[in-house]
Write a protein that holds these residues in place. Structure first.
Motif, PDB file in Angstrom:
ATOM      1  N   ASP A  64       0.837  -1.210   0.000  1.00 58.20           N
ATOM      2  CA  ASP A  64       0.000   0.000   0.000  1.00 58.20           C
ATOM      3  C   ASP A  64       0.870   1.258   0.000  1.00 58.20           C
ATOM      4  O   ASP A  64       0.600   2.219  -0.718  1.00 58.20           O
ATOM      5  CB  ASP A  64      -0.926   0.020   1.226  1.00 58.20           C
ATOM      6  CG  ASP A  64      -2.135  -0.872   1.046  1.00 58.20           C
ATOM      7  OD1 ASP A  64      -2.325  -1.391  -0.074  1.00 58.20           O
ATOM      8  OD2 ASP A  64      -2.886  -1.064   2.017  1.00 58.20           O
ATOM      9  N   MET A  65       1.933   1.217   0.801  1.00 60.31           N
ATOM     10  CA  MET A  65       2.806   2.389   0.864  1.00 60.31           C
ATOM     11  C   MET A  65       3.451   2.653  -0.501  1.00 60.31           C
ATOM     12  O   MET A  65       3.618   3.804  -0.918  1.00 60.31           O
ATOM     13  CB  MET A  65       3.910   2.169   1.927  1.00 60.31           C
ATOM     14  CG  MET A  65       3.412   2.197   3.357  1.00 60.31           C
ATOM     15  SD  MET A  65       2.509   3.731   3.741  1.00 60.31           S
ATOM     16  CE  MET A  65       0.850   3.135   3.845  1.00 60.31           C
ATOM     17  N   TYR A  68       0.876   4.358  -2.682  1.00 57.56           N
ATOM     18  CA  TYR A  68       0.702   5.768  -2.302  1.00 57.56           C
ATOM     19  C   TYR A  68       1.889   6.609  -2.770  1.00 57.56           C
ATOM     20  O   TYR A  68       1.730   7.751  -3.211  1.00 57.56           O
ATOM     21  CB  TYR A  68       0.553   5.916  -0.781  1.00 57.56           C
ATOM     22  CG  TYR A  68      -0.705   5.289  -0.221  1.00 57.56           C
ATOM     23  CD1 TYR A  68      -1.888   5.279  -0.959  1.00 57.56           C
ATOM     24  CD2 TYR A  68      -0.712   4.706   1.037  1.00 57.56           C
ATOM     25  CE1 TYR A  68      -3.038   4.701  -0.447  1.00 57.56           C
ATOM     26  CE2 TYR A  68      -1.862   4.130   1.563  1.00 57.56           C
ATOM     27  CZ  TYR A  68      -3.021   4.125   0.805  1.00 57.56           C
ATOM     28  OH  TYR A  68      -4.158   3.555   1.306  1.00 57.56           O
ATOM     29  N   ARG A  71       1.527   7.248  -6.348  1.00 58.43           N
ATOM     30  CA  ARG A  71       0.442   8.212  -6.567  1.00 58.43           C
ATOM     31  C   ARG A  71       0.928   9.635  -6.264  1.00 58.43           C
ATOM     32  O   ARG A  71       0.688  10.571  -7.031  1.00 58.43           O
ATOM     33  CB  ARG A  71      -0.763   7.889  -5.678  1.00 58.43           C
ATOM     34  CG  ARG A  71      -1.920   8.869  -5.889  1.00 58.43           C
ATOM     35  CD  ARG A  71      -2.960   8.761  -4.809  1.00 58.43           C
ATOM     36  NE  ARG A  71      -2.423   9.086  -3.481  1.00 58.43           N
ATOM     37  CZ  ARG A  71      -3.175   9.241  -2.396  1.00 58.43           C
ATOM     38  NH1 ARG A  71      -4.481   9.076  -2.476  1.00 58.43           N
ATOM     39  NH2 ARG A  71      -2.630   9.530  -1.242  1.00 58.43           N
ATOM     40  N   ASP A  72       1.632   9.767  -5.150  1.00 57.79           N
ATOM     41  CA  ASP A  72       2.095  11.103  -4.773  1.00 57.79           C
ATOM     42  C   ASP A  72       3.133  11.644  -5.762  1.00 57.79           C
ATOM     43  O   ASP A  72       3.208  12.846  -6.008  1.00 57.79           O
ATOM     44  CB  ASP A  72       2.690  11.092  -3.352  1.00 57.79           C
ATOM     45  CG  ASP A  72       1.599  10.798  -2.317  1.00 57.79           C
ATOM     46  OD1 ASP A  72       0.405  10.949  -2.672  1.00 57.79           O
ATOM     47  OD2 ASP A  72       1.944  10.399  -1.189  1.00 57.79           O
ATOM     48  N   ILE A 138      -8.475   0.445  -3.551  1.00 57.02           N
ATOM     49  CA  ILE A 138      -7.380   1.169  -4.228  1.00 57.02           C
ATOM     50  C   ILE A 138      -7.869   1.856  -5.504  1.00 57.02           C
ATOM     51  O   ILE A 138      -7.668   3.063  -5.675  1.00 57.02           O
ATOM     52  CB  ILE A 138      -6.178   0.235  -4.494  1.00 57.02           C
ATOM     53  CG1 ILE A 138      -5.504  -0.100  -3.175  1.00 57.02           C
ATOM     54  CG2 ILE A 138      -5.175   0.897  -5.449  1.00 57.02           C
ATOM     55  CD1 ILE A 138      -4.332  -1.054  -3.308  1.00 57.02           C
ATOM     56  N   LEU A 141     -10.105   4.772  -4.702  1.00 59.57           N
ATOM     57  CA  LEU A 141      -9.331   5.901  -4.192  1.00 59.57           C
ATOM     58  C   LEU A 141      -8.618   6.640  -5.325  1.00 59.57           C
ATOM     59  O   LEU A 141      -8.688   7.861  -5.443  1.00 59.57           O
ATOM     60  CB  LEU A 141      -8.299   5.390  -3.174  1.00 59.57           C
ATOM     61  CG  LEU A 141      -7.298   6.416  -2.672  1.00 59.57           C
ATOM     62  CD1 LEU A 141      -7.966   7.355  -1.688  1.00 59.57           C
ATOM     63  CD2 LEU A 141      -6.103   5.724  -2.017  1.00 59.57           C
ATOM     64  N   LEU A 142      -7.947   5.851  -6.174  1.00 62.83           N
ATOM     65  CA  LEU A 142      -7.129   6.484  -7.215  1.00 62.83           C
ATOM     66  C   LEU A 142      -7.976   7.122  -8.315  1.00 62.83           C
ATOM     67  O   LEU A 142      -7.631   8.178  -8.837  1.00 62.83           O
ATOM     68  CB  LEU A 142      -6.167   5.461  -7.829  1.00 62.83           C
ATOM     69  CG  LEU A 142      -5.118   4.890  -6.868  1.00 62.83           C
ATOM     70  CD1 LEU A 142      -4.202   3.924  -7.597  1.00 62.83           C
ATOM     71  CD2 LEU A 142      -4.294   6.006  -6.231  1.00 62.83           C
TER      72      LEU A 142
END
Lengths: 497, 81
Positions: A64-65, A68, A71-72, A138, A141-142
């Protein structure tokens, strides 16, 4: 303190003999599945990759990290805006089709977590349910952040809650495969056929397409999902191994049924993305090449490993590799307002590529695209002319897969009508008809879209069908990405003038 | 009452729902299908109308041809049967 090697086998195998109830009351055949066998037949059930809950959580946290972080770094709106327009529409297809389908996988996996016949199977299914929940969250969210960019991304949440024709087809598939399924058929249909046979490898292929299209967020997302799939998909193999000892004929039926049903949906999701919605210079392979290299070889090897035969319809399937998704794409392009994403007309260069990859029937598809291009030439480009290059008659749908009657070839459509107990059904293909006739009580009462319209359940008026039944709006229904303003089309017009 | 039928035009990529009026001829029905599919398939003048595996007289009316609701018919280039 016990070492991992000592306690993990104890934790995995927690079955006991029942004294107050019978085993078939704890695991009723209707929900545990056929064949019903005493636990002595299942006690050696063993997954090849073993994990504990702590290891599972640690591993998922890391994954998950990583999602993220990507994504960031590259998943901001300004990054997404740089993607090619056709690829954005491939994203919209997956944004809608993926998340809630994965959620139905939560339900199916939880059925395995309760009614799977061995405790190790149940433990693996529990992890599988958590995986599928992650695969729901996921993408939601994305993709949800992309609604600000394009309201068609709202269909990530909305799709399965509508009566859009593709949503009807997808629900028909997933309701049977996952939501309403017993533990054994779920393990064979979902874990063995769909996941091992299709989606596990599909995600590898999709990641590669995304990378070629410079979409690193989607690439990371599907790679992360794929690693989960690869683990929980292994539930299917040991279930199948036990079934083969007791009812190999039933196993063959389940495999043949679910391979065909999976192929139908898969060919649309992946076929359209690979051959039409990825820019020509970014296509690493054709859909057919992907199928042959990644899906077919592996599936046939697995069948051979278990002493199973190719499906009886293998020749039909192989023929469809050359044409089915092309028939669907051209049909969908000409009914694009019935969907929630946009389309492109393949350019002459793309059609040349498609001819090279699909020589068998491309002449017939070329004629269709020439006709579509001619219509754009006639009405002229522009958003106001979209509906001038759009179908007006009601399309028709298969009573099994619920997809358009687009099987066979443009020269010979393979749809067949069946009369059963005074009712008339139509099927796009022989395998769909065969599946229906093997379990008619399961399918007979489901109404396809045409029958809903004829019975008054869905509006016959096309515009009301789009807005009230499919829940599209003029803003969100599908259009031509360029509204017909193609350089190549203008150049052809000039040269022919 | 119009009769809903599944129409398949040679060269097309999907079947279409056609509403056949009892008084119209089979040829008119075929032309209606060609018109409905014209975005994808160029019109062919010389055609055969296939119903129950046989070419039928294009001058028959829909009522005379005996179509039943949700039957399949095909329109193909002449002589292809």
């Amino acid at each position: 303190m016990l070492s991992r090697e000592e306690w993990l086998p104890l934790a995995r195998k927690l079955d006991w003999d029942y004294t107050y109830v019978r085993e078939d009351e704890v695991f009723p055949p209707v929900i545990s599945g056929h064949p019903w066998l005493p636990h002595t037949e299942w006690k050696d059930w063993e997954e090849s990759f073993k994990t504990s809950y702590r290891e599972y959580v640690d591993n998922q946290y890391e994954k998950d990290m990583a999602v993220y972080a990507v994504r960031d770094a590259v998943g901001r709106l300004e990054n997404i805006q740089k993607l090619a327009a056709p690829w954005m529409n491939s994203l919209k297809v997956h944004a809608a089709a993926l998340p809630l389908a994965e959620f139905t996988g939560v339900i199916g996996s939880l059925r395995g977590a309760r009614f799977g016949r061995d405790s190790a199977w149940r433990t693996m299914s529990t992890f599988g349910a958590l995986d599928e929940y992650r695969h729901t969250q996921i993408p939601l969210l994305l993709f949800h952040q992309l609604v600000r960019l394009d309201s068609q991304f709202d269909w990530a949440h909305k799709f399965y809650h509508t009566n859009n024709w593709f949503a009807i087809a997808s629900r028909h598939f997933f309701d049977e495969l996952t939501l309403g399924q017993n533990a054994i058929e779920f393990a064979i249909g979902t874990n063995f056929v769909l996941e091992t046979g299709f989606t596990n490898l599909q995600f590898v292929g999709l990641a590669s397409l995304a990378r070629e299209s410079s979409d690193h967020m989607f690439e990371r997302m599907v790679t992360s999902i794929q690693t989960d799939e690869a683990r929980h998909a292994q539930i299917g193999h040991p279930v199948l191994a036990v079934l083969m000892k007791h009812d190999p004929e039933y196993v063959q039926y389940l495999l043949d049924k679910w391979f065909w049903r999976s192929w139908r949906l898969f060919s649309i999701l992946t076929g359209l993305s690979t051959d039409y919605l990825t820019a020509l210079d970014q296509r690493p392979y054709s859909f057919k090449e992907f199928m042959e290299e990644w899906i077919i070889d592996q599936y046939l090897r697995t069948l051979d490993e278990f002493g199973l035969k190719k499906p009886w319809y293998w020749d039909i399937f192989q023929d469809e590799l050359d044409i089915y998704h092309h028939m669907i794409y051209a049909s969908a392009y000409t009914y694009r307002a019935t969907l929630w994403f946009d389309f492109v007309v393949p350019s002459p260069a793309e059609r040349k590529w498609l001819r090279q990859k699909y020589p068998k029937y491309w002449d017939d598809m070329e004629a269709v695209w020439e006709q579509v291009a001619e219509r754009w030439r006639t009405v002229g480009p522009g958003a106001a002319n979209e509906l001038g290059v759009h179908g007006t008659a009601m399309p028709t749908f298969c009573d099994l897969c619920q997809l358009p009657l687009s099987a066979g070839t443009p020269r010979k459509n393979t749809a067949t009508v069946l009369v059963r107990e005074g009712r008339k059904y139509i099927f796009c293909s022989e395998p769909c008809r065969w599946i229906f006739l093997r379990e008619p009580e399961r399918y007979a009462n489901h109404k396809d879209l045409v029958k809903r319209v004829l019975s008054g359940e869905a509006p016959a008026d096309f515009s009301k069908l789009l807005t009230e039944y499919f829940r599209l709006t003029p803003d969100t229904w599908g259009k031509d990405v360029y509204h017909g303003a193609y350089d190549w089309l203008a150049a052809q017009k000039t040269s022919s003038a | 009452m119009p009769i809903p039928l599944y129409g398949f035009l040679e060269g097309d990529t999907l079947g279409l729902l056609m509403l056949a009026e009892e008084g119209e001829t089979v040829l008119q029905l075929a032309r209606k299908l060609q018109q409905a599919a014209s975005l994808r398939v160029a019109r062919v003048d010389q055609i055969d109308f296939i119903y129950n595996g046989k070419a039928i007289d294009p001058g028959l009316t829909v009522a005379q041809a005996g179509f039943q609701e949700l039957d399949r018919f095909d329109v193909i280039s002449r002589g292809k049967l």
